[in-house]
Design an enzyme around this catalytic site. Structure first.
Site, mmCIF file in Angstrom:
data_model
loop_
_atom_site.group_PDB
_atom_site.id
_atom_site.type_symbol
_atom_site.label_atom_id
_atom_site.label_comp_id
_atom_site.label_asym_id
_atom_site.label_seq_id
_atom_site.Cartn_x
_atom_site.Cartn_y
_atom_site.Cartn_z
ATOM 1 N N HIS A 217 27.151 7.100 26.322
ATOM 2 C CA HIS A 217 27.723 7.374 25.016
ATOM 3 C C HIS A 217 28.927 8.310 25.106
ATOM 4 O O HIS A 217 29.681 8.418 24.132
ATOM 5 C CB HIS A 217 26.654 7.955 24.092
ATOM 6 C CG HIS A 217 25.714 6.912 23.574
ATOM 7 N ND1 HIS A 217 25.483 6.713 22.235
ATOM 8 C CD2 HIS A 217 24.963 5.974 24.205
ATOM 9 C CE1 HIS A 217 24.633 5.718 22.066
ATOM 10 N NE2 HIS A 217 24.298 5.262 23.257
ATOM 11 N N SER A 221 30.823 1.945 26.445
ATOM 12 C CA SER A 221 30.345 0.794 27.203
ATOM 13 C C SER A 221 31.503 0.011 27.802
ATOM 14 O O SER A 221 32.594 -0.071 27.223
ATOM 15 C CB SER A 221 29.536 -0.144 26.302
ATOM 16 O OG SER A 221 28.380 0.495 25.817
ATOM 17 N N LYS A 245 21.347 -8.682 17.969
ATOM 18 C CA LYS A 245 21.499 -9.443 19.216
ATOM 19 C C LYS A 245 20.444 -9.022 20.235
ATOM 20 O O LYS A 245 19.863 -9.867 20.933
ATOM 21 C CB LYS A 245 22.895 -9.221 19.786
ATOM 22 C CG LYS A 245 23.280 -10.211 20.872
ATOM 23 C CD LYS A 245 24.764 -10.169 21.153
ATOM 24 C CE LYS A 245 25.153 -11.293 22.086
ATOM 25 N NZ LYS A 245 26.619 -11.373 22.279
ATOM 26 N N ASP A 246 20.166 -7.713 20.323
ATOM 27 C CA ASP A 246 19.115 -7.239 21.226
ATOM 28 C C ASP A 246 17.743 -7.766 20.812
ATOM 29 O O ASP A 246 16.879 -8.007 21.666
ATOM 30 C CB ASP A 246 19.082 -5.708 21.253
ATOM 31 C CG ASP A 246 20.212 -5.121 22.085
ATOM 32 O OD1 ASP A 246 20.875 -5.888 22.807
ATOM 33 O OD2 ASP A 246 20.436 -3.902 22.006
ATOM 34 N N GLU A 289 5.317 -5.794 47.845
ATOM 35 C CA GLU A 289 5.545 -6.579 46.639
ATOM 36 C C GLU A 289 6.908 -7.273 46.717
ATOM 37 O O GLU A 289 7.815 -6.822 47.414
ATOM 38 C CB GLU A 289 5.492 -5.676 45.405
ATOM 39 C CG GLU A 289 4.091 -5.211 45.043
ATOM 40 C CD GLU A 289 3.285 -6.278 44.327
ATOM 41 O OE1 GLU A 289 2.994 -6.143 43.131
ATOM 42 O OE2 GLU A 289 2.936 -7.277 44.995
#
Length: 423
Positions: A217, A221, A245-246, A289
């Site tokens: 922030h 972005s 959108k998320d 894993e």
């Protein structure tokens, strides 16, 4: 309003009273409501939010599982079986937590890939990227310790093999191994300290995620074009555009997660871990894993034990200095036609290492691992620095708004801001 109180604009009287004294609502509105974000995000930008959701799922399910788990070598395996059979919805908690680790790594690997493709590690976001690498390392440590807790065959022998790697370090290696074990073999002290750290580290990860978001922030972005916003016409408020959108991405994520949990809950695990740990019986093929397999392949690609350990840790440490290894002034691979195939070849080498890491340490897998390992490091140390000097990137758009509002075509003079006024 009394002096010293924050002037809150919240309409709800109760929230306004709280916000005037502790402006949490105002802060959230500023950071996640009106926060300006580039208007050209694609769905790759969903994965940061998905990683945060995944972390919360892991913390919540982990807290409930810890209420029923017993960190003792004589009872750990049985306590996991009791969770699966006797605890109300214990099977669901355990499957969500176990598969949640795989989902977490899937989301984070895609998140990292997006950063590599769109150059999100470049100035001014170097510290943001480095904090992300710290989160990745903490995830790996947490996941490794969690894999030991069921105290099955693969848990025990995986812990034995991985902790023994530190014995390759000169002078202090054996002391580090004894310190990790809490004794002279993987035993009850090892299980206890691994359980304690596995419970603690997710909260450390949460703290680093807070710093990661704070750094985001501050710098703003990145975006698919890799150019900075030139004005209000290039940005949108985070809410409601990107919350909506998320939400679409979140629905798809939960659908995939649910299919994994309810239909294929053991697909990504190892069947030997349903056998109680036995120090006297070594499994035929010890593997970690799946999300550790690329780095395990790098470890085995080097015949020297110390060299393999150094190279394995270097494969992650190199990400810390990536912002300075890539010398190109252009961020996004969209405008780097020469660099793009090299990056996709690197991605292929990563998947080759993932496959070879799950195979026995024999030919042809060892040779293939060596070739893939060589290219993994060659890309970062040689190809990226050279391309930054030799490559001629495509011309960048003048602003984010031009390709978004006109499909890449030119806008009439002075018309850049007009469509935004309608929006």
């Amino acid at each position: 309003m009394a002096s010293g109180l924050h002037k809150s604009e919240v309409s709800n009287p109760v929230l306004r009273w709280i916000d005037a004294r502790l402006p949490v609502v105002t802060m959230m509105q500023k950071e996640y409501g009106t926060f300006p974000t580039p208007r050209n995000f694609n769905y790759f930008w969903n994965f940061g939010a998905l990683a945060m959701v995944n972390l919360l799922i892991m913390i919540v399910t982990g807290i409930f599982l810890s209420m029923h788990y017993t960190a003792h070598v004589h009872y750990a395996f049985d306590s996991v079986e009791r969770i699966m059979r006797d605890v109300n919805y214990g099977w669901l908690l355990r499957y969500v937590h176990a598969n949640g680790a795989s989902m977490f790594f899937i989301v984070v690997y895609i998140h990292i890939w997006r950063g590599l493709y769109y150059g999100s590690y470049k100035a001014p976001r170097e510290l943001l990227w480095m904090l992300g690498v710290v989160i990745f390392l903490l995830m790996m440590a947490t996941a490794f310790m969690g894999y030991v807790l069921p105290w099955g065959q693969m848990s025990f022998w995986g812990a034995t093999v991985i902790t023994n790697l530190f014995s390759a370090l000169p002078l202090i290696g054996q002391d580090i191994v004894v310190w990790l074990w809490g004794g002279f073999s993987v035993d009850n002290p090892t299980l206890n300290r691994f359980f304690s750290l596995h419970y603690l580290l997710p909260f450390v990860i949460f703290g680093v995620v807070f710093l990661h978001v704070a750094a985001l922030h501050i710098t703003g972005s990145n975006n698919p074009l890799g150019i900075d916003p030139k004005g209000p016409q290039d940005t949108l408020p985070f809410h409601p555009y990107y919350t909506a959108k998320d939400s679409v991405g979140l629905v798809a994520y939960f659908a995939f997660f649910a299919i994994l949990v309810f239909f294929f809950p053991n697909m990504l695990g190892h069947p030997d871990n349903y056998i109680p740990a036995n120090p006297l019986v070594t499994p035929a093929h010890i593997v970690p894993e799946w999300y550790f397999l690329p780095f395990y392949a790098i470890l085995r690609a080097v015949p020297d034990k110390l060299g393999g350990v150094v190279l394995m840790f270097a494969s992650i440490a190199i990400l810390f200095v990536l912002p300075w290894l890539d010398t190109s002034p252009v961020r996004s691979m969209r405008f780097r036609p020469l660099a793009r195939p090299f990056l996709f070849t690197w991605l292929v080498s990563f998947f080759v290492l993932l496959y070879c890491g799950g195979m026995p340490a024999e030919e042809p897998y060892v040779t293939i691992s060596r070739v893939a390992t060589a290219y993994y490091f060659l890309y970062f140390l040689v190809i990226l620095p050279l391309l930054g000097r030799l490559e001629r990137p495509l011309p960048l758009p003048e602003s984010i708004a031009r390709p978004v509002l006109r499909g890449g075509g030119p806008l009439p003079a002075g018309a850049v801001g007009k469509p935004m006024e309608k929006a």
